[in-house]
Design an enzyme around this catalytic site. Structure first.
Site: not given
Ligand code: PLP
Length: 471
Positions: A221, A250, A68, A247, A66, A256
């Site tokens: 994002d 990918k 935090e 993320t 842990y 993950r």
């Molecule tokens: N943002 C985008 C652009 C995504 O394509 C995805 C998932 O495919 C996410 C966020 C969400 O990610 P997670 O599945 O790790 O929560």
């Protein structure tokens, strides 16, 4: 050196047992999934195949701890090594994206992309503030404010007022002019860019101007393209955005999880983002995952990763060319990144039908809305990605063969549709699972796909002869 301590023969004995001995049921599922990944084609654009070292970190003893808080300011003791790890991960994250640590900071604790996005919203705006993100049917992500006529679907539309922007149905490209017009009316506090099914690059300077016109924050994002951004194969969002989320699993090819980058020189974003992650949205960080991210970021900074990212794009383009050669329509007339949106409507097929046949022949992809789709329930296309194929060491000539397999999927689908005698998905499935011509073609293609795939190594498996065969 300590001598070997005997394994206890009591209630703690199970703590030392190998999974194959202790839980053959789960072990077999892992073996089956390994075979599925080895013997099939992974075309899901949001997936990748991570490395042995990332898996070793991810499956390590760090899961026990842990921590935090942040390095040097924890709510638990015993974090002297975790502090070093988290600091190293932050350093590597900034380095992988070529960021100046005086200008940018990063939080490496988000459990996933969705939680990273929600924490970023929590940091940037107040509940019920207005956000604009690319609509889900236009290639955006659920977490960018998605709702339907009947329902607010994700927390991003439940806790914030959301209004989507769209792609131009004629070109499939983001309609920046309409976005600017609508932003003028809707007056968002936050503009979100980035998507899950957009095959082109982003015009961040234009988005910045639109956000500035409203005094709004601009967040990217970059989940799908972060590996390509790290390798300078896509525009960098960092020049224009206030916050960048991603993320890590990918194109970045890690475990993950999620990351949130923030500008240190603006509006106290550093403490706002850090407080939004913990304690606002999360509890203890997953330190085993952070170790996996750390390893993946080391890999992403290597020259070899740049070659990988270049090849991801070249492979997507090579597949697109074969599909063009067969006369198919691709949204935006091709791709500039790792993904292709294949519009099946001109050939009278749906995304669901292609997905079904692909599943039956060990090709994994997903149905996807394409620009101008009228029904969200019957998406007119499929999304194809090249990241995982490239991690399996495939080059242009290999993925051209993959595209030829996809062409065969279309031919089988047209045959199954004819045999089905109706447009219903169930009749279609019954047809190719039956005894007719389409069923025979499915069996042949499945065998061809398997024989093709097992010639390519599966990342993390050093000796592929150890992979147990099923079916
Ligand atoms: N943002 C985008 C652009 C995504 O394509 C995805 C998932 O495919 C996410 C966020 C969400 O990610 P997670 O599945 O790790 O929560």
């Amino acid at each position: 050196m300590s001598s070997s301590i005997p394994i206890p023969n009591d209630f703690n004995k199970m703590l030392y047992e190998d999974i194959s001995v202790y839980d053959p049921e789960v072990n077999e599922l892992i073996e089956k999934e390994t075979w599925r990944q080895f013997s099939g084609l992974e075309l899901i654009a949001s997936e990748n195949l991570t490395s042995l070292a990332v898996m070793q970190a991810n499956g390590s003893i760090l899961t026990n701890k842990y921590s935090e808080g942040l390095p040097g300011a924890r709510y638990y003791g015993g974090n002297e090594h975790i502090d070093v790890l988290e600091n190293l991960t932050r350093e590597r994250a900034l380095k992988a994206f070529n960021l100046d640590p005086k200008v940018w900071g990063v939080n490496v604790q988000p459990y996933s992309g969705s939680t990273a996005n929600f924490a970023a919203f929590t940091a940037l705006i107040q509940p019920q503030d207005r956000i604009m993100g690319l609509g889900l049917p236009d290639g955006g992500h659920l977490t960018h404010g998605y709702y339907t006529a009947k329902k607010k679907i994700t927390a991003s539309s439940i806790y914030f007022q959301s209004f989507p922007y769209r792609v131009d149905p004629a070109t499939g490209l983001i309609d920046y002019e309409q976005l600017a017009t609508n932003a003028n009316l809707f007056k968002p506090r936050l503009v979100v860019c980035g998507g899950s099914a957009y095959p082109r690059d982003w015009e961040y300077e234009r988005l910045r101007k639109i956000a500035d016109g409203q005094g709004a924050y601009l967040m990217s994002d970059m989940a799908h393209i972060s590996g390509l951004v790290a390798a300078a194969e896509q525009n960098s969002p960092f020049e224009y955005c206030d916050v960048v989320t991603t993320t890590t699993h990918k194109t970045l090819r890690g475990p993950r999880a999620g990351l949130i980058f923030f500008r240190k020189d603006k509006d106290d974003l550093e403490s706002r983002v850090n407080a939004a992650v913990f304690p606002a949205c999360q509890g203890g960080p997953h330190n085993n995952t952070i170790a996996g991210i750390c390893v993946a970021l080391k890999q992403a900074a290597e020259p070899a990763f740049k070659d990988y990212a270049k090849q991801v794009r070249a492979n997507a383009a090579a597949m697109a060319n074969v599909l063009f050669k067969h006369g198919y329509r691709l949204q935006t007339d091709g791709t500039a990144n790792h993904l292709i949106l294949w519009d099946l409507r001109p050939i009278g097929l749906t995304g669901s039908k292609i997905e079904k046949i692909c599943d039956a022949v060990h090709i994994t992809l997903n149905k996807n809305a394409v620009a101008g789709d009228t029904s969200a329930l019957v998406p007119g296309g499929v999304r194809i990605g090249s990241s995982a194929l490239t991690s399996r060491s495939m080059f242009e000539k290999d993925v051209e063969q993959v595209a030829e397999f996809l062409h065969r999927v279309v031919q089988i689908s047209l045959q199954a549709q004819k045999e089905a005698g109706s447009k219903k998905l169930k009749d279609f499935v019954d047809a190719f699972e039956g005894t007719g011509e389409s069923a025979k073609l499915v069996k042949e293609l499945k065998e061809d796909v398997k024989n093709f795939c097992i010639k390519f190594p599966l990342p993390s498996v050093v000796d592929s002869s150890t992979i147990k065969q099923f079916d």
